[in-house]
Every structure is written in C-alpha cells, then in structure tokens.
Write an enzyme that holds these catalytic residues in place. Structure first.
Site, PDB file in Angstrom:
ATOM      1  N   ALA A  12      25.477  -6.761   1.856  1.00  0.00           N
ATOM      2  CA  ALA A  12      25.840  -7.922   2.678  1.00  0.00           C
ATOM      3  C   ALA A  12      25.127  -9.208   2.268  1.00  0.00           C
ATOM      4  O   ALA A  12      25.557 -10.304   2.629  1.00  0.00           O
ATOM      5  CB  ALA A  12      25.552  -7.611   4.147  1.00  0.00           C
ATOM      6  N   GLY A  14      24.810  -9.987  -0.904  1.00  0.00           N
ATOM      7  CA  GLY A  14      25.286 -10.256  -2.262  1.00  0.00           C
ATOM      8  C   GLY A  14      26.396 -11.296  -2.303  1.00  0.00           C
ATOM      9  O   GLY A  14      26.824 -11.825  -1.275  1.00  0.00           O
ATOM     10  N   GLN A  15      26.878 -11.546  -3.524  1.00  0.00           N
ATOM     11  CA  GLN A  15      27.829 -12.653  -3.684  1.00  0.00           C
ATOM     12  C   GLN A  15      29.251 -12.326  -3.201  1.00  0.00           C
ATOM     13  O   GLN A  15      29.933 -13.211  -2.674  1.00  0.00           O
ATOM     14  CB  GLN A  15      27.806 -13.222  -5.101  1.00  0.00           C
ATOM     15  CG  GLN A  15      28.045 -12.223  -6.215  1.00  0.00           C
ATOM     16  CD  GLN A  15      28.708 -12.870  -7.416  1.00  0.00           C
ATOM     17  OE1 GLN A  15      28.939 -14.072  -7.430  1.00  0.00           O
ATOM     18  NE2 GLN A  15      29.049 -12.069  -8.398  1.00  0.00           N
ATOM     19  N   ALA A  17      30.010 -10.343  -0.674  1.00  0.00           N
ATOM     20  CA  ALA A  17      29.921 -10.399   0.792  1.00  0.00           C
ATOM     21  C   ALA A  17      29.910 -11.846   1.284  1.00  0.00           C
ATOM     22  O   ALA A  17      30.520 -12.176   2.305  1.00  0.00           O
ATOM     23  CB  ALA A  17      28.669  -9.665   1.263  1.00  0.00           C
ATOM     24  N   ARG A  98      26.665   2.598 -19.376  1.00  0.00           N
ATOM     25  CA  ARG A  98      27.541   2.887 -18.236  1.00  0.00           C
ATOM     26  C   ARG A  98      27.086   4.160 -17.499  1.00  0.00           C
ATOM     27  O   ARG A  98      27.134   4.244 -16.288  1.00  0.00           O
ATOM     28  CB  ARG A  98      28.988   3.028 -18.733  1.00  0.00           C
ATOM     29  CG  ARG A  98      30.012   2.992 -17.617  1.00  0.00           C
ATOM     30  CD  ARG A  98      31.430   3.020 -18.160  1.00  0.00           C
ATOM     31  NE  ARG A  98      32.356   3.437 -17.122  1.00  0.00           N
ATOM     32  CZ  ARG A  98      32.923   2.641 -16.241  1.00  0.00           C
ATOM     33  NH1 ARG A  98      32.672   1.361 -16.265  1.00  0.00           N
ATOM     34  NH2 ARG A  98      33.749   3.100 -15.327  1.00  0.00           N
ATOM     35  N   GLN A 112      25.375   7.531   1.224  1.00  0.00           N
ATOM     36  CA  GLN A 112      26.260   6.850   2.175  1.00  0.00           C
ATOM     37  C   GLN A 112      27.378   7.779   2.657  1.00  0.00           C
ATOM     38  O   GLN A 112      27.824   7.682   3.798  1.00  0.00           O
ATOM     39  CB  GLN A 112      26.811   5.561   1.549  1.00  0.00           C
ATOM     40  CG  GLN A 112      25.671   4.567   1.290  1.00  0.00           C
ATOM     41  CD  GLN A 112      26.110   3.187   0.904  1.00  0.00           C
ATOM     42  OE1 GLN A 112      27.289   2.927   0.681  1.00  0.00           O
ATOM     43  NE2 GLN A 112      25.164   2.272   0.814  1.00  0.00           N
ATOM     44  N   VAL A 129      33.972  -0.688  -3.073  1.00  0.00           N
ATOM     45  CA  VAL A 129      34.125  -1.806  -4.011  1.00  0.00           C
ATOM     46  C   VAL A 129      33.093  -1.698  -5.138  1.00  0.00           C
ATOM     47  O   VAL A 129      33.389  -1.967  -6.299  1.00  0.00           O
ATOM     48  CB  VAL A 129      33.963  -3.153  -3.260  1.00  0.00           C
ATOM     49  CG1 VAL A 129      34.104  -4.342  -4.215  1.00  0.00           C
ATOM     50  CG2 VAL A 129      34.974  -3.253  -2.122  1.00  0.00           C
ATOM     51  N   ASP A 159      42.837  -6.049  -9.363  1.00  0.00           N
ATOM     52  CA  ASP A 159      43.575  -5.843 -10.619  1.00  0.00           C
ATOM     53  C   ASP A 159      45.067  -6.119 -10.403  1.00  0.00           C
ATOM     54  O   ASP A 159      45.727  -6.732 -11.237  1.00  0.00           O
ATOM     55  CB  ASP A 159      43.356  -4.410 -11.117  1.00  0.00           C
ATOM     56  CG  ASP A 159      41.882  -4.081 -11.226  1.00  0.00           C
ATOM     57  OD1 ASP A 159      41.185  -4.731 -12.008  1.00  0.00           O
ATOM     58  OD2 ASP A 159      41.405  -3.193 -10.488  1.00  0.00           O
ATOM     59  N   HIS A 187      39.447   1.649 -11.903  1.00  0.00           N
ATOM     60  CA  HIS A 187      39.120   0.220 -11.937  1.00  0.00           C
ATOM     61  C   HIS A 187      38.130   0.021 -13.083  1.00  0.00           C
ATOM     62  O   HIS A 187      36.917  -0.081 -12.889  1.00  0.00           O
ATOM     63  CB  HIS A 187      38.500  -0.233 -10.599  1.00  0.00           C
ATOM     64  CG  HIS A 187      37.908  -1.609 -10.704  1.00  0.00           C
ATOM     65  ND1 HIS A 187      38.658  -2.734 -10.850  1.00  0.00           N
ATOM     66  CD2 HIS A 187      36.619  -2.021 -10.727  1.00  0.00           C
ATOM     67  CE1 HIS A 187      37.859  -3.786 -10.941  1.00  0.00           C
ATOM     68  NE2 HIS A 187      36.615  -3.380 -10.882  1.00  0.00           N
TER      69      HIS A 187
END
Ligand code: NAX
Length: 329
Positions: A12, A14-15, A17, A98, A112, A129, A159, A187
């Site tokens: 929350a 972050g950019q 959010a 990665r 979570q 996300v 996308d 994604h």
C-alpha cells in the site's frame, strides 16, 4: 446504504497503490453506493510512508471511505476481507535472477495464502498483481484450501489494454472500438496476445489490419515487452496503467462484462484449450451479474496460436514446479 466492503490492498505504500487507492475509495470500482473500508498492508519499514498515504486519503474527503486501517500485521490485514488486492511483492533488484525473485515472492504469497485461509471471508475475491503474478496466485490458492479456487485471479488486464490500444493506434480508431482481444498464459514475455477473434467496429481485426506479418511479429513483441519499455523510459515500472487495469479487472468481476464481450484474467485452468488443469493461466472469460465468470469456449485455435499457448504454459509449469520446491524446502 449497504454494509462497507472490506478491501485489502497490499504494497500500500508502493507506486501502484498510490495510483490505485483513490479510484477504489472514490467508488469507481465497486460502485457509487458501496461504502469502503480500506485495509492497507505494507512492511514495517514502510509504515512512515504509509502514514503519509493515509493522510492524503483523509484529505481527499471521500464520502464512501468509512474507515482506513494501515498495518504491517498480516493477521489484522486479512481479517474478514471481502476483496484482496495483492500488489506488494519484493521488487527485482539489479543482478537478481528471475528464479531468485520467484523464491523471495513465493514465501510472501505462501504466508498470505495461509492468512487468507485463516482470516478472510470464505467468499473473498483475490487479485494478485505482484510478480510473478500467475505463480504467486497459484501459491496463494494452494495455501488457502478453504476458499474456492475460482476466487483466485491474477492481473493480465494491463496486457489486454496494451494490446487493444496498439491495434486501435495502428488503425487510427478509439480503443473502445477494439473488442475481444485475448491474452493467453503468463504475465511475462511469453504471454500470447491474440487478435484472431477480436473485432474492430464489429469487423474482424485481421480483415481490417490486413498485415499478418505485423500482427505475428511487431504487435506481439510490443505487447510482450511493453513493461520493460516503460521501465527503460520512466526508470520506474508501470504504475498508472497497472492501477487502471486493476480497476478494470475488479469492476468487470463485480459488475459483469457487456453482452458479446469478454476480458482476460489469470484464472485456474479447468483443462479448457488443453491448458494443464490447476495452473493460473490467462484466458478469455465472460462474467455475469452474479460475479461468476465462465471461460469462453469453442474458439478456434490454429497451429500458430497453439505453439504460443503451449510455450507460455511450459513456462508456467516450470515456474510452478520451482515455486512448489521452494515452499516444500
Ligand atoms: P513498489 O516497489 O513501488 O511497491 C511495492 C510495495 O510492496 C512496497 O511498498 C513494499 O514495501 C511492499 N511490500 C513488499 N513486501 C511486502 C509484503 N510481504 N507485504 C506487504 N507489502 C509488501 O512496486 P509497484 O510498482 O507498486 O509494483 C508492485 C508489484 O506489481 C511488483 O511485483 C511489480 O512487478 C508488479 N506489477 C505487475 C503487473 C501486472 O500486470 N501483473 C504490472 C505492473 C507491475 O509491474
């Protein structure tokens, strides 16, 4: 007025959010009559920044926003939520492979998932996300067995929006004239943006664009690598467009898709189109008034599409196996 919808946004401070919270709290997503209780989760080190975000939300003076709960406590964050927007994740740092990113994030999404299972409402709707979004959603779902698998989705609407806008720009029409573009798969840069069944002002896109070479090469790779192109230009990853896409995804999930139209979401595969059952794979869905989506069936898949769909499935299977290994280690 109805009871407030309890919406959790993670990451929350972050950019993404920062671009997203206003739209949710204003009523653009769940409707102008639905009060919102907003739960904001971030890590302890970001509580100072989050305090500033809360101040700004208060200063927006939004009538639907009945409550704001900033927290770094995961059990408090997931308690009784109706909607989970899971944006927060470990960002990819320079030199990070990665697979290292996957390992770090799998741990977050396992925790979570367990919190969803233990604390959230059983009909909670989840959109993941944070990247790798499909595999993170898969792990969340695995660790929340008391919640129906169809309630776990991941964002591929950005996308879809990118693909729709590329076609519209090519022809010189508004993006709303382009319908039923599909994003298949992950994604990531293996995703398959497919316009075989898409229409432009009611005509098949392929008949209007009439450039198979452009569609199969430049168009596909532009959409696949758009995120990286934004980072290269902005020195930051997509945030405004990601927030808009999250709103589109949730709005359609809650209010349904228009007749004759479909949208793409990462969902649990039921084996349709030969996609391995249980994977979180982006597919075209139609959504009715009851917030239940169904996979669009019967679309023809030619050899080109098949090879692209299989390649992105292969990547998702590899990611899933690596994620499961990390979880079980
Ligand atoms: P930021 O780095 O600006 O914000 C992420 C926030 O998450 C930070 O405030 C961080 O402290 C927080 N966070 C980290 N671990 C957490 C945890 N365990 N619990 C709660 N919060 C935690 O990133 P931002 O630009 O907002 O992007 C967020 C995620 O979205 C990234 O993983 C990014 O790769 C992903 N994206 C996914 C897209 C998609 O279409 N699926 C597109 C946009 C974006 O790239």
């Amino acid at each position: 007025m109805s009871k407030p919808l309890r919406v959790l946004v993670t990451g929350a401070a972050g950019q993404i959010a920062y671009s997203l919270l206003y739209s949710i709290a204003k009523g653009d997503v769940f409707g102008p009559d639905r009060p919102i209780s907003l739960v904001l989760l971030d890590i302890e080190a970001m509580m100072g920044v989050l305090k500033g975000v809360v101040m700004e939300l208060i200063d927006c003076a939004l009538p639907l926003l009945t409550e704001i709960i900033p927290t770094s406590d995961i059990s408090m964050a997931f308690k009784d939520i109706d909607v989970g927007v899971l944006v927060g994740a470990m960002p990819r740092r320079e030199g990070m492979e990665r697979k290292d990113l996957l390992k770090a994030n799998v741990k977050i999404f396992k925790q979570q998932g367990q919190a969803l299972d233990q604390f959230a409402k059983k009909n909670v709707k989840v959109i993941v996300v944070g990247n790798p979004a499909n595999t993170n959603a898969f792990i969340c779902k695995k660790y929340a067995p008391s919640i129906p698998p169809q309630n776990f989705t991941c964002l591929t609407r950005l996308d879809q929006n990118r693909a729709q806008s590329q076609i519209a720009a090519r022809v010189g029409v508004s993006c709303q004239d382009v319908k039923n573009v599909i994003i298949w798969g992950n994604h990531s840069s293996t995703q398959f943006p497919d316009v075989t069944h898409a229409t432009l002002k009611g005509k098949p896109v392929l008949e209007v664009v009439k450039d198979d070479n452009w569609i199969k090469n430049e168009f596909i790779s532009t959409v696949q690598t758009r995120g990286a192109a934004v980072i290269a230009a902005r020195k930051l990853s997509s945030a405004m467009s990601a927030a808009k896409a999250i709103c589109d995804h949730l709005k359609d999930w809650f209010h349904g898709t228009p007749d004759g139209q479909w949208v793409s979401m990462g969902i649990t595969s039921d084996g349709s189109y030969g996609i391995e059952k249980g994977l979180i794979y982006s597919m075209p869905v139609k959504i009715g008034a009851g917030q239940e989506y169904t996979i669009v069936q019967g679309l023809s898949i030619d050899d080109f599409a098949r090879s692209k769909m299989d390649a992105t499935m292969k990547e998702l299977i590899e990611e899933r196996d690596a994620a499961l290994q990390t979880c079980e280690a």
